[in-house]
Scaffold this motif. Structure first.
Motif, PDB file in Angstrom:
ATOM      1  N   LEU A 205       9.926 -20.384 -75.233  1.00 12.34           N
ATOM      2  CA  LEU A 205       8.699 -19.993 -75.934  1.00 12.34           C
ATOM      3  C   LEU A 205       8.526 -20.803 -77.221  1.00 12.34           C
ATOM      4  O   LEU A 205       7.409 -21.220 -77.564  1.00 12.34           O
ATOM      5  CB  LEU A 205       8.743 -18.495 -76.248  1.00 12.34           C
ATOM      6  CG  LEU A 205       8.756 -17.553 -75.046  1.00 12.34           C
ATOM      7  CD1 LEU A 205       8.953 -16.109 -75.501  1.00 12.34           C
ATOM      8  CD2 LEU A 205       7.478 -17.682 -74.234  1.00 12.34           C
ATOM      9  N   HIS A 206       9.633 -21.028 -77.927  1.00 13.97           N
ATOM     10  CA  HIS A 206       9.581 -21.818 -79.156  1.00 13.97           C
ATOM     11  C   HIS A 206       9.140 -23.243 -78.840  1.00 13.97           C
ATOM     12  O   HIS A 206       8.366 -23.846 -79.591  1.00 13.97           O
ATOM     13  CB  HIS A 206      10.959 -21.820 -79.821  1.00 13.97           C
ATOM     14  CG  HIS A 206      10.904 -22.138 -81.280  1.00 13.97           C
ATOM     15  ND1 HIS A 206      11.987 -21.961 -82.128  1.00 13.97           N
ATOM     16  CD2 HIS A 206       9.905 -22.630 -82.068  1.00 13.97           C
ATOM     17  CE1 HIS A 206      11.641 -22.326 -83.352  1.00 13.97           C
ATOM     18  NE2 HIS A 206      10.385 -22.737 -83.327  1.00 13.97           N
ATOM     19  N   GLU A 250       0.731 -16.364 -77.018  1.00  9.93           N
ATOM     20  CA  GLU A 250       0.728 -15.129 -77.803  1.00  9.93           C
ATOM     21  C   GLU A 250       0.963 -13.911 -76.913  1.00  9.93           C
ATOM     22  O   GLU A 250       1.704 -12.984 -77.286  1.00  9.93           O
ATOM     23  CB  GLU A 250      -0.601 -14.992 -78.550  1.00  9.93           C
ATOM     24  CG  GLU A 250      -0.767 -15.967 -79.704  1.00  9.93           C
ATOM     25  CD  GLU A 250      -2.119 -15.845 -80.375  1.00  9.93           C
ATOM     26  OE1 GLU A 250      -2.158 -15.618 -81.598  1.00  9.93           O
ATOM     27  OE2 GLU A 250      -3.142 -15.978 -79.688  1.00  9.93           O
ATOM     28  N   THR A 251       0.348 -13.910 -75.726  1.00 10.45           N
ATOM     29  CA  THR A 251       0.540 -12.810 -74.789  1.00 10.45           C
ATOM     30  C   THR A 251       1.993 -12.732 -74.320  1.00 10.45           C
ATOM     31  O   THR A 251       2.593 -11.655 -74.277  1.00 10.45           O
ATOM     32  CB  THR A 251      -0.385 -12.974 -73.568  1.00 10.45           C
ATOM     33  OG1 THR A 251      -1.755 -12.956 -74.012  1.00 10.45           O
ATOM     34  CG2 THR A 251      -0.168 -11.856 -72.568  1.00 10.45           C
ATOM     35  N   ASP A 252       2.578 -13.874 -73.971  1.00 11.80           N
ATOM     36  CA  ASP A 252       3.968 -13.899 -73.507  1.00 11.80           C
ATOM     37  C   ASP A 252       4.927 -13.428 -74.606  1.00 11.80           C
ATOM     38  O   ASP A 252       5.903 -12.715 -74.333  1.00 11.80           O
ATOM     39  CB  ASP A 252       4.343 -15.310 -73.056  1.00 11.80           C
ATOM     40  CG  ASP A 252       3.621 -15.714 -71.776  1.00 11.80           C
ATOM     41  OD1 ASP A 252       3.074 -14.830 -71.101  1.00 11.80           O
ATOM     42  OD2 ASP A 252       3.595 -16.922 -71.458  1.00 11.80           O
ATOM     43  N   ASP A 310       8.951 -13.669 -85.443  1.00 12.90           N
ATOM     44  CA  ASP A 310       8.719 -14.892 -86.217  1.00 12.90           C
ATOM     45  C   ASP A 310       7.803 -15.845 -85.457  1.00 12.90           C
ATOM     46  O   ASP A 310       6.887 -16.450 -86.046  1.00 12.90           O
ATOM     47  CB  ASP A 310      10.045 -15.591 -86.536  1.00 12.90           C
ATOM     48  CG  ASP A 310      10.901 -14.792 -87.514  1.00 12.90           C
ATOM     49  OD1 ASP A 310      10.338 -13.922 -88.213  1.00 12.90           O
ATOM     50  OD2 ASP A 310      12.128 -15.028 -87.555  1.00 12.90           O
ATOM     51  N   LEU A 311       8.026 -15.991 -84.170  1.00 12.01           N
ATOM     52  CA  LEU A 311       7.175 -16.875 -83.376  1.00 12.01           C
ATOM     53  C   LEU A 311       5.753 -16.332 -83.285  1.00 12.01           C
ATOM     54  O   LEU A 311       4.779 -17.101 -83.308  1.00 12.01           O
ATOM     55  CB  LEU A 311       7.761 -17.042 -81.969  1.00 12.01           C
ATOM     56  CG  LEU A 311       9.047 -17.868 -81.860  1.00 12.01           C
ATOM     57  CD1 LEU A 311       9.520 -17.925 -80.413  1.00 12.01           C
ATOM     58  CD2 LEU A 311       8.834 -19.279 -82.397  1.00 12.01           C
ATOM     59  N   ASP A 314       4.003 -17.271 -86.466  1.00  8.57           N
ATOM     60  CA  ASP A 314       3.637 -18.693 -86.479  1.00  8.57           C
ATOM     61  C   ASP A 314       2.428 -18.960 -85.591  1.00  8.57           C
ATOM     62  O   ASP A 314       1.527 -19.727 -85.961  1.00  8.57           O
ATOM     63  CB  ASP A 314       4.820 -19.549 -86.004  1.00  8.57           C
ATOM     64  CG  ASP A 314       5.974 -19.540 -86.994  1.00  8.57           C
ATOM     65  OD1 ASP A 314       5.747 -19.176 -88.171  1.00  8.57           O
ATOM     66  OD2 ASP A 314       7.107 -19.866 -86.591  1.00  8.57           O
ATOM     67  N   ALA A 315       2.411 -18.316 -84.426  1.00  9.95           N
ATOM     68  CA  ALA A 315       1.273 -18.485 -83.524  1.00  9.95           C
ATOM     69  C   ALA A 315       0.008 -17.894 -84.132  1.00  9.95           C
ATOM     70  O   ALA A 315      -1.098 -18.453 -83.986  1.00  9.95           O
ATOM     71  CB  ALA A 315       1.574 -17.829 -82.178  1.00  9.95           C
ATOM     72  N   ARG A 316       0.152 -16.782 -84.842  1.00  9.15           N
ATOM     73  CA  ARG A 316      -1.003 -16.154 -85.477  1.00  9.15           C
ATOM     74  C   ARG A 316      -1.596 -17.060 -86.565  1.00  9.15           C
ATOM     75  O   ARG A 316      -2.818 -17.133 -86.729  1.00  9.15           O
ATOM     76  CB  ARG A 316      -0.599 -14.800 -86.059  1.00  9.15           C
ATOM     77  CG  ARG A 316      -1.782 -13.991 -86.597  1.00  9.15           C
ATOM     78  CD  ARG A 316      -1.336 -12.672 -87.162  1.00  9.15           C
ATOM     79  NE  ARG A 316      -0.773 -11.813 -86.131  1.00  9.15           N
ATOM     80  CZ  ARG A 316       0.465 -11.376 -86.103  1.00  9.15           C
ATOM     81  NH1 ARG A 316       1.313 -11.727 -87.078  1.00  9.15           N
ATOM     82  NH2 ARG A 316       0.906 -10.602 -85.141  1.00  9.15           N
ATOM     83  N   GLU A 317      -0.750 -17.757 -87.293  1.00  4.56           N
ATOM     84  CA  GLU A 317      -1.244 -18.685 -88.317  1.00  4.56           C
ATOM     85  C   GLU A 317      -2.074 -19.801 -87.699  1.00  4.56           C
ATOM     86  O   GLU A 317      -3.115 -20.201 -88.246  1.00  4.56           O
ATOM     87  CB  GLU A 317      -0.067 -19.276 -89.095  1.00  4.56           C
ATOM     88  CG  GLU A 317       0.640 -18.278 -90.011  1.00  4.56           C
ATOM     89  CD  GLU A 317       1.815 -18.910 -90.753  1.00  4.56           C
ATOM     90  OE1 GLU A 317       2.001 -20.141 -90.614  1.00  4.56           O
ATOM     91  OE2 GLU A 317       2.539 -18.180 -91.448  1.00  4.56           O
ATOM     92  N   LEU A 318      -1.624 -20.305 -86.560  1.00  8.31           N
ATOM     93  CA  LEU A 318      -2.410 -21.329 -85.865  1.00  8.31           C
ATOM     94  C   LEU A 318      -3.755 -20.765 -85.415  1.00  8.31           C
ATOM     95  O   LEU A 318      -4.786 -21.439 -85.510  1.00  8.31           O
ATOM     96  CB  LEU A 318      -1.640 -21.847 -84.651  1.00  8.31           C
ATOM     97  CG  LEU A 318      -0.645 -22.987 -84.873  1.00  8.31           C
ATOM     98  CD1 LEU A 318       0.001 -23.371 -83.558  1.00  8.31           C
ATOM     99  CD2 LEU A 318      -1.323 -24.192 -85.511  1.00  8.31           C
TER     100      LEU A 318
END
Length: 351
Positions: A205-206, A250-252, A310-311, A314-318
């Motif tokens: 995922l990362h 984001e869903t995963d 944490d991931l 980070d995805a939310r910021e994008l």
């Protein structure tokens, strides 16, 4: 198929007692006895009360119902067995033991769940992400990764996937043998197996996020530059595709996080995941003397829960960057249209 062939031999015209129309034929039953086939359906022949006379249709009675019932049961059983034998899924298995030894095999689903003392439903892998203890086994699924953990070995099912190739053939065996960087190397085997799978999945995922992030940032820089005289529409298409991939990621991440959280909320499930505690008396005694394996399992899962969080952040910021840039992108698109229209007007005036 052999069972179908045998079934077709049994279902001669004289044996099918016209139970669909509500009648039966005594003459055909007599013919069946004469041919020595009474052994095929002894209950039916015994109850048919066959008479040595011409064929005649008789109203449906108790004998006919018994005949129809027996034939229906026989037909269902034989055909079901033949169908299951022909369509039962075959799993390609990759087996890792405690020492990191690897072996390969193939098993039908029916054979595999019997060997593992599981039920058929346990190997359906209905959820995209799941961690479920079953009868001193742990069934795990991380999308395309399907595994069964036992106190002695780890089975990877349907391992033919390019995403897992390097991990399976180069990294997993040393990890399970205690040569990797797993924090659970001193704990029983199931801890190492679970950690190895969770570590692989969070790394996968990362990696998806690391692949998307620079593409999205680069595309946004090209689309929101106020000095642009026109907007490259192909980059807008790229941004849309990357935005879709980000949504899937984001869903995963959310499903993975919630799966772990559900386990952390259930103390009984945490206990059941500690397989060796219930199969090895020495380990059980050690747990009573102060080494609580359930606590160790909780710490392990909490670690990957935090990594998933944490991931997600980070995805939310994008996602926020994309949403905030939409208005500027639309302005630049409109500006490009206006310039294009103005250019066309100037050319027309010159003409």
């Amino acid at each position: 198929m052999e069972s179908v062939r045998l079934l077709s031999q049994r279902l001669q015209t004289g044996v099918l007692c016209m139970f669909g129309s509500g009648f039966h034929c005594s003459w055909h039953c007599r013919r069946l006895l004469q041919r020595g086939r009474s052994s095929c359906f002894p209950d039916v022949v015994a109850s048919a009360a066959c008479r040595p006379r011409k064929c005649r249709l008789q109203p449906q009675g108790r004998e006919t119902l018994l005949c129809a019932s027996y034939l229906s049961q026989q037909l269902t059983t034989d055909v079901s067995q033949a169908t299951l034998a022909s369509v039962a899924p075959v799993f390609s298995l990759m087996k890792f033991d405690k020492e990191g030894n690897i072996s390969f095999s193939e098993r039908k689903k029916t054979e595999l769940y019997q060997e593992l003392s599981l039920q058929a439903r346990d190997l359906r892998f209905q959820h995209q992400v799941s961690i479920s203890p079953r009868n001193n086994r742990i069934i795990m699924r991380m999308d395309f990764l399907k595994a069964v953990v036992t106190p002695e070995y780890l089975l990877i099912l349907d391992y033919h996937n390019l995403n897992m190739e390097k991990w399976l053939f180069q990294e997993l065996a040393p990890q399970l043998a205690g040569e990797g960087q797993l924090v659970t190397y001193s704990l029983p085997f199931e801890f190492r197996a679970i950690e190895a799978i969770l570590q692989y999945w969070i790394s996968y995922l990362h990696g998806r996020l690391n692949n998307l992030q620079p593409q999205i940032l680069e595309t946004l820089d090209a689309l929101v530059d106020p000095k642009l005289l026109s907007v490259d529409r192909s980059k807008v298409h790229i941004l849309l595709q990357n935005g879709k991939s980000l949504s899937e990621l984001e869903t995963d991440l959310k499903v993975f996080k919630e799966t772990i959280l559900d386990i952390l909320d259930e103390e009984e499930v945490l206990e059941e995941l500690c397989l060796t505690k219930w199969t090895d008396p020495q380990v059980f005694e050690e747990s009573l003397s102060g080494i609580d394996h359930a606590d160790e399992m909780e710490l392990l899962l909490e670690n990957y829960y935090r990594q998933a969080e944490d991931l997600i952040n980070d995805a939310r910021e994008l996602r926020v960057l994309i949403d905030d840039s939409e208005s500027i992108i639309f302005i630049n698109l409109d500006r490009g249209k206006l310039r294009g229209n103005a250019g066309s007007g100037s050319q027309n005036s010159l003409k």
